[in-house]
Scaffold this motif. Structure first.
Motif, PDB file in Angstrom:
ATOM      1  N   LEU A 213     -14.091  46.313  10.214  1.00 30.27           N
ATOM      2  CA  LEU A 213     -14.194  47.134  11.422  1.00 30.27           C
ATOM      3  C   LEU A 213     -12.855  47.261  12.158  1.00 30.27           C
ATOM      4  CD1 LEU A 213     -17.580  45.918  12.965  1.00 30.27           C
ATOM      5  CD2 LEU A 213     -17.073  48.214  12.124  1.00 30.27           C
ATOM      6  N   ARG A 214     -11.874  46.444  11.764  1.00 30.31           N
ATOM      7  CA  ARG A 214     -10.542  46.442  12.374  1.00 30.31           C
ATOM      8  C   ARG A 214     -10.604  46.097  13.866  1.00 30.31           C
ATOM      9  NH1 ARG A 214      -6.873  48.270   8.808  1.00 30.31           N
ATOM     10  NH2 ARG A 214      -7.619  49.521   7.044  1.00 30.31           N
ATOM     11  N   ILE A 215     -11.455  45.114  14.182  1.00 34.13           N
ATOM     12  CA  ILE A 215     -11.532  44.652  15.584  1.00 34.13           C
ATOM     13  C   ILE A 215     -11.018  43.224  15.721  1.00 34.13           C
ATOM     14  CG2 ILE A 215     -13.410  46.199  16.233  1.00 34.13           C
ATOM     15  CD1 ILE A 215     -15.361  43.914  15.768  1.00 34.13           C
ATOM     16  N   LEU A 216     -10.375  42.724  14.651  1.00 34.81           N
ATOM     17  CA  LEU A 216      -9.801  41.383  14.678  1.00 34.81           C
ATOM     18  C   LEU A 216      -8.276  41.480  14.737  1.00 34.81           C
ATOM     19  CD1 LEU A 216     -11.915  39.653  11.851  1.00 34.81           C
ATOM     20  CD2 LEU A 216     -12.540  40.091  14.231  1.00 34.81           C
ATOM     21  N   PRO A 217      -7.612  40.528  15.399  1.00 34.68           N
ATOM     22  CA  PRO A 217      -6.140  40.566  15.460  1.00 34.68           C
ATOM     23  C   PRO A 217      -5.534  40.251  14.093  1.00 34.68           C
ATOM     24  CG  PRO A 217      -6.971  38.539  16.434  1.00 34.68           C
ATOM     25  CD  PRO A 217      -8.170  39.375  16.135  1.00 34.68           C
ATOM     26  N   TYR A 218      -4.541  41.018  13.705  1.00 33.18           N
ATOM     27  CA  TYR A 218      -3.957  40.860  12.372  1.00 33.18           C
ATOM     28  C   TYR A 218      -2.516  40.344  12.420  1.00 33.18           C
ATOM     29  CZ  TYR A 218      -1.749  45.280  13.647  1.00 33.18           C
ATOM     30  OH  TYR A 218      -1.039  46.250  14.314  1.00 33.18           O
ATOM     31  N   ASN A 219      -1.941  40.237  13.625  1.00 32.64           N
ATOM     32  CA  ASN A 219      -0.520  39.876  13.719  1.00 32.64           C
ATOM     33  C   ASN A 219      -0.303  38.459  14.255  1.00 32.64           C
ATOM     34  OD1 ASN A 219      -1.550  40.612  16.180  1.00 32.64           O
ATOM     35  ND2 ASN A 219       0.277  41.713  16.875  1.00 32.64           N
ATOM     36  N   PHE A 220      -1.308  37.591  14.074  1.00 28.94           N
ATOM     37  CA  PHE A 220      -1.172  36.206  14.544  1.00 28.94           C
ATOM     38  C   PHE A 220      -1.428  35.207  13.421  1.00 28.94           C
ATOM     39  CE2 PHE A 220      -1.909  38.517  18.447  1.00 28.94           C
ATOM     40  CZ  PHE A 220      -1.101  37.865  19.374  1.00 28.94           C
ATOM     41  N   ASN A 221      -1.325  35.637  12.173  1.00 32.37           N
ATOM     42  CA  ASN A 221      -1.640  34.740  11.064  1.00 32.37           C
ATOM     43  C   ASN A 221      -0.705  33.542  10.992  1.00 32.37           C
ATOM     44  OD1 ASN A 221      -3.755  36.402  10.277  1.00 32.37           O
ATOM     45  ND2 ASN A 221      -2.461  37.632   8.927  1.00 32.37           N
ATOM     46  N   GLU A 222       0.487  33.684  11.542  1.00 29.55           N
ATOM     47  CA  GLU A 222       1.441  32.569  11.529  1.00 29.55           C
ATOM     48  C   GLU A 222       1.410  31.750  12.811  1.00 29.55           C
ATOM     49  OE1 GLU A 222       5.249  34.198  10.631  1.00 29.55           O
ATOM     50  OE2 GLU A 222       4.714  34.730   8.554  1.00 29.55           O
ATOM     51  N   ARG A 223       0.650  32.184  13.807  1.00 33.72           N
ATOM     52  CA  ARG A 223       0.496  31.436  15.064  1.00 33.72           C
ATOM     53  C   ARG A 223      -0.943  31.593  15.567  1.00 33.72           C
ATOM     54  NH1 ARG A 223       2.808  35.359  19.301  1.00 33.72           N
ATOM     55  NH2 ARG A 223       2.959  37.296  18.134  1.00 33.72           N
ATOM     56  N   PRO A 224      -1.871  31.039  14.819  1.00 30.35           N
ATOM     57  CA  PRO A 224      -3.294  31.269  15.074  1.00 30.35           C
ATOM     58  C   PRO A 224      -3.773  30.828  16.454  1.00 30.35           C
ATOM     59  CG  PRO A 224      -2.970  29.512  13.461  1.00 30.35           C
ATOM     60  CD  PRO A 224      -1.657  30.194  13.633  1.00 30.35           C
ATOM     61  N   GLU A 225      -3.190  29.765  16.986  1.00 29.64           N
ATOM     62  CA  GLU A 225      -3.654  29.253  18.283  1.00 29.64           C
ATOM     63  C   GLU A 225      -3.346  30.202  19.434  1.00 29.64           C
ATOM     64  OE1 GLU A 225       0.574  28.228  17.844  1.00 29.64           O
ATOM     65  OE2 GLU A 225      -1.168  28.019  16.516  1.00 29.64           O
ATOM     66  N   LYS A 226      -2.506  31.194  19.206  1.00 25.06           N
ATOM     67  CA  LYS A 226      -2.154  32.173  20.245  1.00 25.06           C
ATOM     68  C   LYS A 226      -2.940  33.476  20.122  1.00 25.06           C
ATOM     69  CE  LYS A 226       1.152  29.750  22.189  1.00 25.06           C
ATOM     70  NZ  LYS A 226       1.014  29.286  23.605  1.00 25.06           N
ATOM     71  N   ALA A 227      -3.795  33.579  19.125  1.00 28.64           N
ATOM     72  CA  ALA A 227      -4.391  34.875  18.779  1.00 28.64           C
ATOM     73  C   ALA A 227      -5.480  35.344  19.733  1.00 28.64           C
ATOM     74  CB  ALA A 227      -4.952  34.809  17.363  1.00 28.64           C
ATOM     75  N   SER A 228      -6.317  34.439  20.194  1.00 25.17           N
ATOM     76  CA  SER A 228      -7.466  34.839  21.013  1.00 25.17           C
ATOM     77  C   SER A 228      -7.052  34.882  22.481  1.00 25.17           C
ATOM     78  CB  SER A 228      -8.626  33.864  20.812  1.00 25.17           C
ATOM     79  OG  SER A 228      -9.769  34.305  21.512  1.00 25.17           O
ATOM     80  N   GLN A 229      -7.108  36.086  23.086  1.00 24.86           N
ATOM     81  CA  GLN A 229      -6.523  36.284  24.413  1.00 24.86           C
ATOM     82  C   GLN A 229      -7.482  37.010  25.370  1.00 24.86           C
ATOM     83  OE1 GLN A 229      -2.749  38.280  23.949  1.00 24.86           O
ATOM     84  NE2 GLN A 229      -1.995  36.802  22.476  1.00 24.86           N
ATOM     85  N   PRO A 230      -8.631  36.424  25.685  1.00 20.11           N
ATOM     86  CA  PRO A 230      -9.547  37.084  26.622  1.00 20.11           C
ATOM     87  C   PRO A 230      -8.889  37.381  27.966  1.00 20.11           C
ATOM     88  CG  PRO A 230     -10.646  35.267  25.527  1.00 20.11           C
ATOM     89  CD  PRO A 230      -9.199  35.161  25.172  1.00 20.11           C
ATOM     90  N   MET A 231      -9.128  38.569  28.493  1.00 23.85           N
ATOM     91  CA  MET A 231      -8.658  39.031  29.805  1.00 23.85           C
ATOM     92  C   MET A 231      -7.149  39.214  29.890  1.00 23.85           C
ATOM     93  SD  MET A 231     -11.232  37.244  32.593  1.00 23.85           S
ATOM     94  CE  MET A 231     -11.021  35.555  32.033  1.00 23.85           C
ATOM     95  N   SER A 232      -6.457  39.105  28.760  1.00 18.63           N
ATOM     96  CA  SER A 232      -5.005  39.241  28.752  1.00 18.63           C
ATOM     97  C   SER A 232      -4.572  40.692  28.559  1.00 18.63           C
ATOM     98  CB  SER A 232      -4.417  38.386  27.626  1.00 18.63           C
ATOM     99  OG  SER A 232      -3.038  38.659  27.446  1.00 18.63           O
ATOM    100  N   ALA A 233      -3.427  41.018  29.119  1.00 19.63           N
ATOM    101  CA  ALA A 233      -2.868  42.356  28.951  1.00 19.63           C
ATOM    102  C   ALA A 233      -2.507  42.627  27.493  1.00 19.63           C
ATOM    103  CB  ALA A 233      -1.631  42.511  29.827  1.00 19.63           C
ATOM    104  N   SER A 234      -2.277  41.578  26.717  1.00 19.12           N
ATOM    105  CA  SER A 234      -1.884  41.742  25.317  1.00 19.12           C
ATOM    106  C   SER A 234      -3.014  41.430  24.332  1.00 19.12           C
ATOM    107  CB  SER A 234      -0.690  40.828  25.005  1.00 19.12           C
ATOM    108  OG  SER A 234      -0.956  39.487  25.351  1.00 19.12           O
ATOM    109  N   ALA A 235      -4.241  41.349  24.811  1.00 19.93           N
ATOM    110  CA  ALA A 235      -5.377  41.078  23.925  1.00 19.93           C
ATOM    111  C   ALA A 235      -5.469  42.141  22.841  1.00 19.93           C
ATOM    112  CB  ALA A 235      -6.672  41.035  24.723  1.00 19.93           C
ATOM    113  N   SER A 236      -5.721  41.708  21.587  1.00 22.92           N
ATOM    114  CA  SER A 236      -5.717  42.663  20.474  1.00 22.92           C
ATOM    115  C   SER A 236      -6.928  42.502  19.566  1.00 22.92           C
ATOM    116  CB  SER A 236      -4.430  42.494  19.657  1.00 22.92           C
ATOM    117  OG  SER A 236      -4.290  41.168  19.182  1.00 22.92           O
ATOM    118  N   GLY A 237      -8.009  41.948  20.079  1.00 23.47           N
ATOM    119  CA  GLY A 237      -9.220  41.802  19.277  1.00 23.47           C
ATOM    120  C   GLY A 237      -9.700  40.369  19.248  1.00 23.47           C
ATOM    121  N   PHE A 238     -10.972  40.181  18.880  1.00 20.96           N
ATOM    122  CA  PHE A 238     -11.506  38.825  18.891  1.00 20.96           C
ATOM    123  C   PHE A 238     -11.248  38.112  17.569  1.00 20.96           C
ATOM    124  CE2 PHE A 238     -15.506  40.815  17.254  1.00 20.96           C
ATOM    125  CZ  PHE A 238     -15.829  39.919  16.245  1.00 20.96           C
TER     126      PHE A 238
END
Length: 431
Positions: A213-238
């Protein structure tokens, strides 16, 4: 039991949790207060060409499994959803001071333990065997590991539950809905206590559809702990996750008689659907229904929106976060610095799908019991649309030590279904 009573008070007396950032109550409580992420990289997802190669998955050792299952039960056992459910459920039962080794049927106790999909890996194993003409190699437990009521069935057998034993399924709202269904069973006078919770399998066969569905972040594979960003201006998917949460609900009368620990009281609940109308769809909530659900929970609790101290939202780190905050603002009739604290556990665990509501309910109750609001990690810059509605301090980025009298937990699931529950803090005199 009086089946006509409406004055029965229902309290939470036990908690259990299997989360990506902590298995067991102590580990989980410590993790959420310190803002510890449980999201990590999976080589298997990389090998399968997933765009999002990260997820939140609990780490359960063989030694821990052996505390809940016999060697015979673990033979050919690979249903992680049931595994998570049994650990969380039995931990909650034990935490409530109840017997985990029954010798008779407990007809006063039951369970509502939900799931979205169950035994996915077992299904895959079964399909491969059947397609190869090896039906006799499926094993004697393939059905019970894959039936949708598997979690509640296993827990019933472990704990000797003789009241209502069932499973519910309402996508991301499953866990919160399970709590409400169990609560209503007790309020109706049909059970003394209920084990309520939900579980979710994880891994590629569960998460693959969301990657497609392309609703998951794809650019955090090398820094997974930073990927989930609820309410953030830079949130890019769950970020997808899995696990289980469990709460023991029982009558106040029973809890006092047993001298059981009381974490909180359930003050009000509400369930509804947006009917996929007025902006609602299979994947998006109808704002009118969301607001109505929140208002109905307030009405059920006989309080106003001004009395809510903290919101544990659904908030998945998608473009719908700002809309959800707006719905909260309208329903509670609060804005700016007058808005309650609001947080999302998904920054630390990812979106645990059908398990999310129950795991997050455990976190909400822990906040009330210990008097804190856990931080929103990965939200250094709050989304500008959210800042138009609430003050920045209402979205805590650090741990807040704060007594909470009323806290509200809501889940909004695929299919445009909504569930909302209000917890009330219990003091030393629960009467």
């Amino acid at each position: 039991m009086n089946t006509q009573s409406t004055n029965i008070r229902v309290v939470v007396t036990g908690l259990g949790v299997v989360a990506p950032n902590g298995v067991g109550l102590k580990a989980f409580s410590n993790a959420i207060q310190k803002g510890v992420s449980g999201i990590r990289f999976f080589k298997e997802l990389q090998a399968l060409n997933f765009s999002c190669q990260i997820g939140g998955m609990p780490e359960v050792s063989k030694e821990l499994k052996n505390n809940y299952f016999t060697e015979l039960e673990l033979k050919n056992f690979n249903s992680t959803g049931i595994l998570y459910a049994v650990i969380a459920g039995m931990d909650a039962w034990k935490d409530a001071g109840l017997n985990c080794k029954p010798t008779a049927v407990d007809f006063a106790s039951g369970t509502v333990f939900g799931s979205g999909n169950l035994g996915v890996d077992k299904f895959r194993e079964s399909i491969l065997n059947i397609d190869a003409g090896r039906v006799r190699r499926l094993g004697s437990t393939s059905v019970q590991q894959t039936m949708s009521s598997g979690a509640s069935a296993y827990l019933s057998g472990k704990l000797g539950l003789g009241n209502l034993v069932t499973s519910n399924s309402s996508a991301c709202a499953t866990g919160t809905e399970a709590l409400i269904l169990a609560y209503e069973r007790i309020k109706a006078g049909k059970a003394t206590r209920m084990l309520a919770g939900s579980t979710s399998d994880g891994g590629p066969y569960v998460w693959g559809g969301f990657d497609a569905l392309r609703i998951l972040p794809y650019n955090f594979n090398e820094r997974p702990e930073k990927a989930s960003q609820p309410m953030s201006a830079s949130a890019s998917g769950f970020v997808p996750g899995c696990g289980a949460g469990a709460l023991v609900l029982e009558t106040l009368e029973s809890a006092l008689e047993r001298k059981a620990p009381i974490y909180a009281e359930i003050a009000g609940v509400a369930l509804n659907s947006g009917g996929q109308q007025n902006g609602g769809s299979m994947t998006a909530p109808n704002p009118e229904a969301v607001q109505k659900c929140i208002k109905e929970a307030l009405n059920d609790a006989q309080i106003t929106g001004k009395e809510i101290d903290a919101i544990n939202g659904h908030l998945t780190a998608t473009t719908k976060d700002a809309e959800e905050v707006l719905n909260w603002s309208v329903a509670l009739n609060r804005t700016g610095a007058n808005f309650p604290y609001i947080n999302s556990l998904k920054g630390m665990t990812g979106h645990c799908l059908s398990a999310s509501g129950s795991i997050e309910a455990v976190a909400t109750v822990l906040q009330m019991k210990e008097g804190f609001v856990f931080p929103n990690i990965n939200c250094e810059k709050i989304h500008p649309e959210i800042l138009k509605i609430v003050a920045a301090d209402c979205v805590p980025r650090k741990l807040v030590k704060q007594p909470l009298r009323y806290a509200i937990k809501a889940s909004f699931g695929f299919g445009d279904v909504n569930a909302c529950i209000i917890f009330k803090q219990k003091n030393n005199d629960p009467r």
